[in-house]
Enzyme design. Structure first.
Site, PDB file in Angstrom:
ATOM      1  N   HIS A  44       0.913  -1.364  -0.090  1.00  0.00           N
ATOM      2  CA  HIS A  44      -0.023   0.039   0.056  1.00  0.00           C
ATOM      3  C   HIS A  44       0.811   1.306  -0.130  1.00  0.00           C
ATOM      4  CE1 HIS A  44      -3.501  -2.238   1.028  1.00  0.00           C
ATOM      5  NE2 HIS A  44      -3.019  -2.863   2.151  1.00  0.00           N
TER       6      HIS A  44
HETATM    7  C1  BDR Z   1      -3.004   1.286   5.322  1.00  0.00           C
HETATM    8  O1  BDR Z   1      -3.362   0.900   6.501  1.00  0.00           O
HETATM    9  C2  BDR Z   1      -2.174   0.553   7.078  1.00  0.00           C
HETATM   10  O2  BDR Z   1      -2.204  -0.720   7.902  1.00  0.00           O
HETATM   11  C3  BDR Z   1      -1.057   0.609   6.081  1.00  0.00           C
HETATM   12  O3  BDR Z   1       0.191   0.866   7.020  1.00  0.00           O
HETATM   13  C4  BDR Z   1      -1.557   1.504   5.018  1.00  0.00           C
HETATM   14  O4  BDR Z   1      -1.020   2.673   5.292  1.00  0.00           O
HETATM   15  C5  BDR Z   1      -3.530   0.332   4.127  1.00  0.00           C
HETATM   16  O5  BDR Z   1      -4.890   0.421   4.272  1.00  0.00           O
END
Ligand code: BDR
Ligand code: CA
Length: 308
Positions: free
Chosen positions: A242
């Site tokens: 992500h």
């Molecule tokens: C986001 O949520 C967090 O767990 C990750 O670091 C990322 O920023 C993904 O939905």
């Protein structure tokens, strides 16, 4: 491929395994001049996200970069429980050195405001990898400084994709929806990278193997971080990267296809918190990355991490 020219950059983050990989990529790439890292509570509590930022800088030999601790809780609600996905230490138990340099004494929002005021307007980009609490506080408390941001590139939200914490809500916006609503409504130049894109940029076991056999310490560390991500997840064959997409967008925006959408953020006190709605009237214009050339960004990532 021509990569973006070096930009003065602040990383606002809650590391977090995928945050950690994004930070390592930014540190490895000459396209980022990192002025500071500001931390926020999100994946895990603020003390741990701050410590992890310092540990990553120590690993990379970049303790010249200061860390500023930011918001320990959302603007006006209770923060989330730590996410199991990132392990008890927030970065999957991967061995990183202890930082020699302590975090700075100033609050992240105060430092960011002064830093922005000391730079030419538009010169500083903020890469936002966690809940948007620090940036919302900047907008609310220091609007003149906020207006000097060149652009915010943030990971968050889901447009057509299903959510990862509610049916249509994504963790970063869900964790502090009031903050997300403030930042979206602020009219600051904002590029949002939602799950619609980040779920397409996936690390496979083959990809991890290529990084770990490259003989490069940063690539090997990224491989270990992704492996720990596999271990914590139900799908152990591929994981979405992500937050890394924020750095990849900054490096090579032409690999993403964007749409300008008028968005509003739900601040409901139920599972709809953080949901994005495309508006025909009202809402605020946000540039949203909707599609990505996934093989090309993964190749770019590999090249950056394994370069001499
Ligand atoms: C986001 O949520 C967090 O767990 C990750 O670091 C990322 O920023 C993904 O939905
Ligand atoms: Ca994050």
């Amino acid at each position: 491929m021509n990569l973006a020219k070096p930009r003065l950059t602040v990383i606002d983050t809650d590391p977090g395994i995928d945050d950690a990989i994004g930070i390592l990529l930014a540190l490895a790439s000459p396209s980022f001049t990192i002025a500071g890292i500001t931390t926020v509570a999100g994946n895990i509590g603020i003390e741990t996200t701050t410590r992890n930022a310092g540990r990553l800088l120590a690993f990379a030999g970049r303790e010249d970069i200061p860390v500023f601790q930011g918001a320990s809780a959302p603007l006006s609600r209770v923060g989330p429980e730590p996410l199991n996905l990132h392990g008890e230490d927030g970065i999957g138990g991967v061995a990183l050195p202890d930082p020699a340099r302590l975090p700075e004494n100033r609050h992240a929002v105060e430092w960011l405001a002064d830093f922005l005021m000391g730079q030419p307007a538009g010169a500083v980009d903020v890469l936002a990898l966690g809940p948007l609490t620090n940036l919302a506080r900047l907008v609310l408390e220091k609007p003149e400084a906020a207006r000097r941001i060149g652009r915010i590139i943030g990971m968050g939200g889901a447009i057509h994709e299903h959510g990862n914490v509610g049916p249509r809500s994504e963790f970063n916006l869900w964790a502090d929806p009031e903050a997300a609503a403030v930042v979206v409504a602020s009219g600051l130049p904002f590029v949002l990278i939602p799950l619609d894109v980040t779920r397409r940029v996936r690390a496979t076991r083959e990809f991890v193997e290529a990084l770990s056999s490259s003989g490069k310490p940063t690539a090997a560390m990224v491989a270990s971080l992704i492996e720990s991500y596999f271990e914590a997840a139900t799908n152990r064959e591929s994981r979405p990267l992500h937050d890394l997409c924020v750095m990849l967008f900054a490096l090579s925006p032409e690999l993403f296809e964007c749409e300008d959408l008028q968005l509003s953020v739900s601040v409901a006190r139920n599972e709809q918190a953080g949901e994005l709605t495309i508006m025909t009237e009202g809402g605020a214009m946000v540039r949203v990355a909707m599609r990505v050339d996934a093989p090309a960004v993964l190749e770019l990532l590999t090249r950056q991490l394994t370069a001499d």
